[in-house]
Design an enzyme around this catalytic site. Structure first.
Site, mmCIF file in Angstrom:
data_model
loop_
_atom_site.group_PDB
_atom_site.id
_atom_site.type_symbol
_atom_site.label_atom_id
_atom_site.label_comp_id
_atom_site.label_asym_id
_atom_site.label_seq_id
_atom_site.Cartn_x
_atom_site.Cartn_y
_atom_site.Cartn_z
ATOM 1 N N LYS A 10 -0.796 50.612 -25.050
ATOM 2 C CA LYS A 10 0.335 50.931 -25.989
ATOM 3 C C LYS A 10 -0.004 50.506 -27.173
ATOM 4 C CE LYS A 10 3.674 50.688 -22.005
ATOM 5 N NZ LYS A 10 5.054 50.273 -21.720
ATOM 6 N N TYR A 50 7.940 59.546 -20.714
ATOM 7 C CA TYR A 50 9.160 58.842 -20.145
ATOM 8 C C TYR A 50 10.418 59.461 -19.822
ATOM 9 C CZ TYR A 50 6.750 54.402 -21.407
ATOM 10 O OH TYR A 50 5.906 53.353 -21.754
ATOM 11 N N ASN A 113 5.124 45.336 -23.751
ATOM 12 C CA ASN A 113 4.373 45.061 -22.629
ATOM 13 C C ASN A 113 3.048 45.512 -22.453
ATOM 14 O OD1 ASN A 113 5.078 47.533 -21.525
ATOM 15 N ND2 ASN A 113 6.535 46.739 -20.035
ATOM 16 N N HIS A 116 0.861 50.823 -19.620
ATOM 17 C CA HIS A 116 1.378 51.517 -18.715
ATOM 18 C C HIS A 116 0.521 51.827 -17.303
ATOM 19 C CE1 HIS A 116 3.674 54.638 -16.731
ATOM 20 N NE2 HIS A 116 2.615 55.288 -16.519
ATOM 21 N N GLU A 127 1.274 62.546 -14.980
ATOM 22 C CA GLU A 127 1.071 62.011 -16.253
ATOM 23 C C GLU A 127 -0.403 62.378 -16.729
ATOM 24 O OE1 GLU A 127 1.922 57.912 -15.337
ATOM 25 O OE2 GLU A 127 3.926 58.103 -15.178
HETATM 26 P P1 CMP Z 1 6.754 50.878 -18.556
HETATM 27 O O1 CMP Z 1 6.299 50.331 -16.987
HETATM 28 O O2 CMP Z 1 5.459 51.744 -19.301
HETATM 29 O O3 CMP Z 1 7.860 51.977 -18.239
HETATM 30 C C1 CMP Z 1 9.075 52.101 -18.729
HETATM 31 C C2 CMP Z 1 9.293 51.314 -19.916
HETATM 32 O O4 CMP Z 1 10.285 50.783 -20.626
HETATM 33 C C3 CMP Z 1 8.712 49.704 -19.622
HETATM 34 O O5 CMP Z 1 7.137 49.801 -19.276
HETATM 35 C C4 CMP Z 1 9.242 48.864 -20.792
HETATM 36 O O6 CMP Z 1 7.931 48.917 -22.009
HETATM 37 C C5 CMP Z 1 10.200 49.799 -21.347
HETATM 38 N N1 CMP Z 1 11.641 48.998 -20.990
HETATM 39 C C6 CMP Z 1 11.877 48.609 -19.875
HETATM 40 N N2 CMP Z 1 13.025 47.857 -19.705
HETATM 41 C C7 CMP Z 1 13.272 47.631 -21.268
HETATM 42 C C8 CMP Z 1 14.215 47.080 -21.940
HETATM 43 N N3 CMP Z 1 15.400 46.467 -21.423
HETATM 44 N N4 CMP Z 1 14.101 47.031 -23.453
HETATM 45 C C9 CMP Z 1 12.977 47.848 -23.902
HETATM 46 N N5 CMP Z 1 12.055 48.403 -23.382
HETATM 47 C C10 CMP Z 1 12.304 48.366 -21.977
#
Ligand code: CMP
Length: 151
Positions: A10, A50, A113, A116, A127
């Site tokens: 990301k 998403y 985070n 992905h 994807e």
């Molecule tokens: P990912 O696993 O890529 O898939 C969904 C994403 O949504 C997750 O990583 C996070 O980056 C994002 N996400 C999930 N929960 C939250 C949250 N409470 N606030 C912001 N982003 C979120």
């Protein structure tokens, strides 16, 4: 059995110059990189990626974040790639991710985070189709380069 999974670094990972650090973990583990590119995704692409989170309160922020700068789109191939990559990545919340995992070592923020990974073989297929054209994925065949050094 041999699988492909979609991995995406990301914008926070790219900004923090963690591309090499993260890619090397997959390579050292024994996976092959069969697709790789840097791009700034369009809103349309980020929203399609998403789509399952469309009704979540964080959806707009998530799309804003993903489209904020370049990401690295990656196809990883190897035995049990989907589940093993998820184990290597950690869980959604970096603070709950064990040390030794990518998130557990490199992040603390759920909205940032860094990476992905597809959650199933079906998601991976969807994807990979979203982010790559078929010609952008190579047929990886290990080559014995020993002849270069023999004589
Ligand atoms: P990912 O696993 O890529 O898939 C969904 C994403 O949504 C997750 O990583 C996070 O980056 C994002 N996400 C999930 N929960 C939250 C949250 N409470 N606030 C912001 N982003 C979120």
């Amino acid at each position: 059995s041999k699988e492909r999974t979609y991995i995406m670094l990301k914008p926070d990972a790219v900004n923090r110059r963690l591309i090499g650090e993260i890619l090397s973990r997959f390579e050292k583990r024994g996976y092959n990189v069969v697709g790789l590119k840097v791009l700034t995704p369009s809103r349309e692409l980020a929203e399609a990626h998403y789509a399952e989170h469309k009704e979540r309160p964080f959806f707009k922020g998530l799309v804003d974040f993903l489209t904020s700068g370049p990401v690295v789109a990656i196809v990883i191939e190897g035995d049990n790639a989907v589940a093993t990559a998820r184990t290597m990545i950690g869980v959604t919340k970096p603070q709950a991710s064990a040390p030794g995992t990518i998130r557990g070592d490199l992040s603390i923020d759920v909205g940032r985070n860094i990476i992905h990974g597809s959650d199933s073989v079906e998601s991976a297929r969807r994807e990979i189709g979203l982010w790559f054209r078929p010609v952008e994925i190579v047929d990886f065949k290990p080559v014995d380069h020993a002849w270069v050094y023999e004589k």
